[in-house]
Design a protein around this motif. Structure first.
Motif, PDB file in Angstrom:
ATOM      1  N   LEU A  17       0.789  -1.224   0.000  1.00 38.44           N
ATOM      2  CA  LEU A  17       0.000   0.000   0.000  1.00 38.44           C
ATOM      3  C   LEU A  17       0.828   1.284   0.000  1.00 38.44           C
ATOM      4  N   TYR A  18       2.131   1.174   0.167  1.00 41.13           N
ATOM      5  CA  TYR A  18       2.955   2.382   0.226  1.00 41.13           C
ATOM      6  C   TYR A  18       2.790   3.281  -1.000  1.00 41.13           C
ATOM      7  N   PHE A  21      -0.458   5.188  -0.669  1.00 44.09           N
ATOM      8  CA  PHE A  21      -0.397   6.182   0.394  1.00 44.09           C
ATOM      9  C   PHE A  21       0.427   7.392  -0.038  1.00 44.09           C
ATOM     10  N   MET A  24      -1.477   9.559  -2.335  1.00 43.80           N
ATOM     11  CA  MET A  24      -2.481  10.332  -1.596  1.00 43.80           C
ATOM     12  C   MET A  24      -1.870  11.587  -1.000  1.00 43.80           C
ATOM     13  N   TYR A  25      -0.702  11.451  -0.372  1.00 43.95           N
ATOM     14  CA  TYR A  25      -0.051  12.608   0.229  1.00 43.95           C
ATOM     15  C   TYR A  25       0.394  13.613  -0.834  1.00 43.95           C
ATOM     16  N   HIS A  57      -2.048  12.835   8.220  1.00 42.61           N
ATOM     17  CA  HIS A  57      -1.302  11.711   8.783  1.00 42.61           C
ATOM     18  C   HIS A  57      -1.572  11.504  10.268  1.00 42.61           C
ATOM     19  N   HIS A  89       1.053  -2.195   7.272  1.00 40.46           N
ATOM     20  CA  HIS A  89       0.316  -1.170   6.530  1.00 40.46           C
ATOM     21  C   HIS A  89       0.383   0.180   7.248  1.00 40.46           C
ATOM     22  N   ASP A  92       3.724   1.667   6.646  1.00 39.72           N
ATOM     23  CA  ASP A  92       3.786   2.222   5.288  1.00 39.72           C
ATOM     24  C   ASP A  92       3.056   3.565   5.195  1.00 39.72           C
ATOM     25  N   TYR A  93       1.956   3.698   5.924  1.00 37.34           N
ATOM     26  CA  TYR A  93       1.202   4.955   5.934  1.00 37.34           C
ATOM     27  C   TYR A  93       2.080   6.092   6.464  1.00 37.34           C
ATOM     28  N   SER A  94       2.840   5.794   7.518  1.00 33.00           N
ATOM     29  CA  SER A  94       3.713   6.810   8.090  1.00 33.00           C
ATOM     30  C   SER A  94       4.959   7.022   7.242  1.00 33.00           C
ATOM     31  N   ALA A  96       5.126   6.825   4.057  1.00 25.52           N
ATOM     32  CA  ALA A  96       4.705   7.660   2.928  1.00 25.52           C
ATOM     33  C   ALA A  96       4.614   9.126   3.343  1.00 25.52           C
ATOM     34  N   TYR A  97       4.070   9.387   4.523  1.00 25.49           N
ATOM     35  CA  TYR A  97       3.972  10.773   4.994  1.00 25.49           C
ATOM     36  C   TYR A  97       5.348  11.398   5.168  1.00 25.49           C
TER      37      TYR A  97
END
Length: 256
Positions: A17-18, A21, A24-25, A57, A89, A92-94, A96-97
């Motif tokens: 998912l990176y 994400f 998205m950012y 985030h 996941h 990966d969300y963090s 990406a941010y």
């Protein structure tokens, strides 16, 4: 219930998912720079765009990290436990941010070495946990919760601070938000964070994770997290001193 549903969906998702994400950012950042904040002066627009992706985030990451921790049985919540899919996941969300915000600083604010160093160090910890050792996400997600639980309040305080010199209403909001933000930040970063960091450090220094997390990774995590906590506490201490100095000056003016 909506949060639980999102977490269940993420836990069942097998794709990487990176990239999504990060896209998205990038989209949020571009909308902020080119549309929402386009009338702001350049310095204000840059700070505002960074705050915008931080808002996207912070609170979601804190909620997702807490959910990823609580979704596992107590015996699986250990400093050397293998990462779950949901934990990966969230990491990966963090990642990406911090990737997006790091690119922002490198492109527009290359002289802000403290923030750049913070983002590089944070990315090192998250990336090694997510992609190299694949263990220890529990510890990092607890720290993520502690770091981001104040994000919404901090970003509102930051945005008010950006405009306080030009907008009297923003100055009033900034003054009103400062004491509660400083207090909550002090409790989380000055008390809860160091206590958990001490527990994590003692575990990793004991050698109990030697089979799954190499010594150089464990020591690096301890150094990075310890430095971040120290810098955060110095920052909030200086803000408290500034607040008390301003209050003292204000009281002195009223008495004359």
């Amino acid at each position: 219930m909506a949060v639980v549903g999102v977490l269940d969906s993420l836990a069942a998702e097998e794709r990487w998912l990176y990239p999504g994400f990060l896209a998205m950012y990038v989209a949020i950042y571009c909308v902020g720079q080119l549309a929402l904040l386009r009338r702001w002066a350049r310095p204000l627009r840059l700070d505002g765009a960074s705050c915008l992706i931080s808002l996207a985030h912070g609170t979601p990451a804190a909620l997702a990290a807490a959910g990823a921790i609580l979704s596992l049985p107590p015996e699986a919540r250990g400093f050397a436990a293998p990462n779950s899919r949901l934990q990966d996941h969230v990491l990966d969300y963090s990642v990406a941010y911090f990737t997006m915000d790091l690119l922002h600083y490198l492109a527009f604010l290359p002289g802000d070495t403290l923030f750049i160093a913070h983002h590089v160090a944070t990315l090192f910890v998250f990336v090694t946990c997510r992609y190299l050792v694949r263990h220890g996400a529990y510890a990092l997600l607890v720290l993520l919760v502690l770091a981001e639980v104040t994000s919404l309040l901090q970003n509102a305080w930051t945005l008010a601070g950006i405009w306080r010199a030009e907008k009297p209403a923003a100055a009033r909001v900034y003054r009103a938000l400062s004491p509660p933000f400083y207090f909550i930040y002090t409790i989380v970063r000055g008390i809860a964070g160091p206590l958990f960091f001490l527990k994590m450090s003692l575990f990793y220094l004991s050698g109990q994770a030697v089979d799954v997390i190499p010594w150089w990774v464990r020591i690096s995590w301890i150094i990075v997290v310890g430095t971040a906590i120290t810098v955060s506490n110095l920052w909030i201490w200086n803000l408290w001193k500034e607040l008390f100095r301003e209050r003292k000056q204000s009281m002195a003016k009223k008495s004359t």
